[in-house]
Every structure is written in C-alpha cells, then in structure tokens.
Design an enzyme around this catalytic site. Structure first.
Site, PDB file in Angstrom:
ATOM      1  N   PRO A   1      16.466   0.306  34.785  1.00 52.67           N
ATOM      2  CA  PRO A   1      17.608  -0.269  34.146  1.00 52.67           C
ATOM      3  C   PRO A   1      18.596  -0.821  35.156  1.00 52.67           C
ATOM      4  CG  PRO A   1      17.325   2.079  33.688  1.00 52.67           C
ATOM      5  CD  PRO A   1      16.283   1.674  34.630  1.00 52.67           C
ATOM      6  N   GLU A   2      18.856  -2.053  35.050  1.00 54.87           N
ATOM      7  CA  GLU A   2      19.978  -2.640  35.773  1.00 54.87           C
ATOM      8  C   GLU A   2      21.085  -2.844  34.739  1.00 54.87           C
ATOM      9  OE1 GLU A   2      18.855  -5.822  38.474  1.00 54.87           O
ATOM     10  OE2 GLU A   2      16.794  -5.122  38.531  1.00 54.87           O
TER      11      GLU A   2
END
Length: 275
Positions: free
Chosen positions: A2-3
DNA sequence: CTTTCGTCCTGACTGC
DNA sequence: TGCAGTCAGGACGAAA
C-alpha cells in the site's frame, strides 16, 4: 504494499463501518508486528467509540473517544479485511477488531512489516512516527517552490529523494516511478537539478498520478484486498512499473521500458522520454 | 550533516 | 516434483 492511494482507499472503506461505532473486543493474536504492541493496548481500545478514521502519510489513524488514537501501518503486505459473518482465522490474521454489531475487521500481514500502536490524540504531530514527516502531496502546501527548496543541493537521485518521507509522504516505489514518467524526468537525475522548472512539472505529475489511483479505488499488485472485504481487487494499468522490455507509450520505436536498481529497489523508466 | 546499506519476514515465482 | 535462489508495495538504524 500500500502506498498513499491504497491507504487512502482502506481508510475510506473503514470509515463508514468504524465511525460512530464502538470496539466491542480487540484481540491481539501475537505480541508484535514490526514493533511490539504497547502494553494494555486491547484494554485501552475496547469499549471506545470511534470518532474518525483518516490517513496521515501511509498511516491509518483511528481517533477514539477518551483521547487516544490508534495508529496502524500496513508495511509491505498488510491488509484490512471486513468480515461480516464469523469464519475461521486465516494465516497471518494478527489483530481482530470486533464491532458491536458483530462485524469484524481483521489486520492480516504475512511479512509483519506493519505496525499497530496507540498514542494520545493531542500529541500525534510530535509522535516519533510522525515528527519527521513532510507534507502530504495532495495538501496545498506541497508546491513546486517547496519541493525545489528541499531538493536544492541534494546529491542523491530524484527517485531516491521521492521515497524520502521527510520530503513528501505517501509516495512509494511504484508511484515514484509513475510520477517521474509522467513528468518526463529521468530517475537517475541528481535531485538538485530538479529544483526549478522540472519541479513545476513534477509536483502536478505526482498529484495527478495519486489522484487517478485513488479514483480507481486504490490499486494493487497481488495481495491488497479492498477494505469492503470483497475479493474484487483489480490490476492497475501502470505506464512503466513492471513493464520491463515493453514498448514505451511515448511512441518512439527505440523506446523500451528499462529496469534498473537504485538503492536496492527496482526502478522502471523510459530512457527516451525521461531525461 | 547527507547518503547508502543491511535488516526485519513470508510467499510467489523462476529455473535447474 | 523438489529445491534453491530471487524478488516484492516500507522504513528504521547503523555505518561511511
């Protein structure tokens, strides 16, 4: 992992379930992730009403009544899954948040690079995890002028600089590659040379790339499940990331996406249209 | 000070 | 089919 867009999507998925409800029971199925869970974490959280769920950098913040906030980070492989009906635990279900209505949220993280802690809400900005963080790229204070001032004199590459959370938060390996592609800037360029005219292109490129990904519901590779709990996570169409050897969309006959390693991490770019 | 490097951990995939 | 090697979205602290 996850960014920024994925974390934003998780927060937006959790908010309707969490906000206004109380945690009926919190179960820690091990004693730590990247760092130990604070002593008495479950007791401090159980029975609390959730006031707000929001994102700071790549952290999920859950503000509770009574003055504390939960802070979670998904690391490389963390997922939050909503479980509407009881079912057996899966491997790496480390933390279970049971709500009053019987719904559960499960924090699953195979690699255990994630994190869960708690801190007083009024001291979050000064918290060790947050203190050094730069501005959010979607915040109006993130301007070409600000970025230029930060980049000036820096000898490292622009790719490495974009991953530095003191400069700007939320941009990880994928979105750093995609943003530089969008701006036509080589990832190998010295950060200092991006100050000025190139920063004028880079800032909006970062913002566009992130906004598009958020709009798409957050993108994923193989292991990021939408917070709705549904299986329907999807493949995002990257321009360069993961496309080594493919022709670049810039159209040049000689332009094939190249992969190099910078600071131990893969960088994908087009040697023709990124200079 | 800045910058690079090793490290935490599991799982998926590749090639022999 | 097995097995070793490689790689993966992050971020910290140590070392140079």
């Amino acid at each position: 992992m996850p960014e920024l867009p994925e974390v934003e999507t998780v927060c937006r998925g959790l908010a309707p379930l969490f906000e206004g409800q109380r945690f009926a029971r919190v179960t820690l199925r091990r004693r730590d992730l990247r760092i130990p869970f604070p002593k008495g974490l479950a007791a401090r959280v159980q029975g609390r009403r959730i006031e707000k769920v929001y994102r700071r950098a790549k952290y999920i913040v859950v503000a509770l009544d009574g003055g504390d906030s939960l802070i979670a980070h998904l690391g490389m492989s963390g997922r939050m899954t909503i479980v509407a009906r009881p079912r057996p635990f899966e491997a790496h279900d480390h933390v279970i948040f049971a709500m009053e209505d019987g719904t559960e949220v499960r924090f699953n993280d195979p690699r255990r690079f994630g994190l869960l802690t708690i801190a007083p809400t009024d001291a979050l900005d000064g918290h060790a995890l947050f203190r050094h963080l730069g501005p959010d790229p979607l915040d109006p204070v993130f301007t070409p002028e600000w970025l230029s001032a930060q980049l000036k004199g820096r000898k490292t590459t622009i790719k490495a600089a974009l991953l530095d959370q003191r400069l700007v938060v939320g941009v990880g390996n994928i979105y750093a590659c995609e943003s530089l592609y969008r701006a036509g800037i080589s990832p190998k360029r010295k950060a200092g040379t991006v100050a000025g005219a190139r920063a004028e292109k880079l800032v909006p490129a970062i913002q566009q790339v992130l906004r598009e990904a958020i709009a798409a519901g957050g993108s994923s590779l193989r292991d990021h499940v939408q917070p709705s709990g549904e299986l329907g996570y999807f493949q995002h169409a990257w321009s360069v990331y993961g496309r080594e050897g493919e022709p670049c969309r810039c159209g040049s006959k000689k332009a094939a996406v190249k992969r190099i390693v910078q600071g131990g991490r893969s960088t994908f770019f087009c040697p023709v249209c990124q200079t």
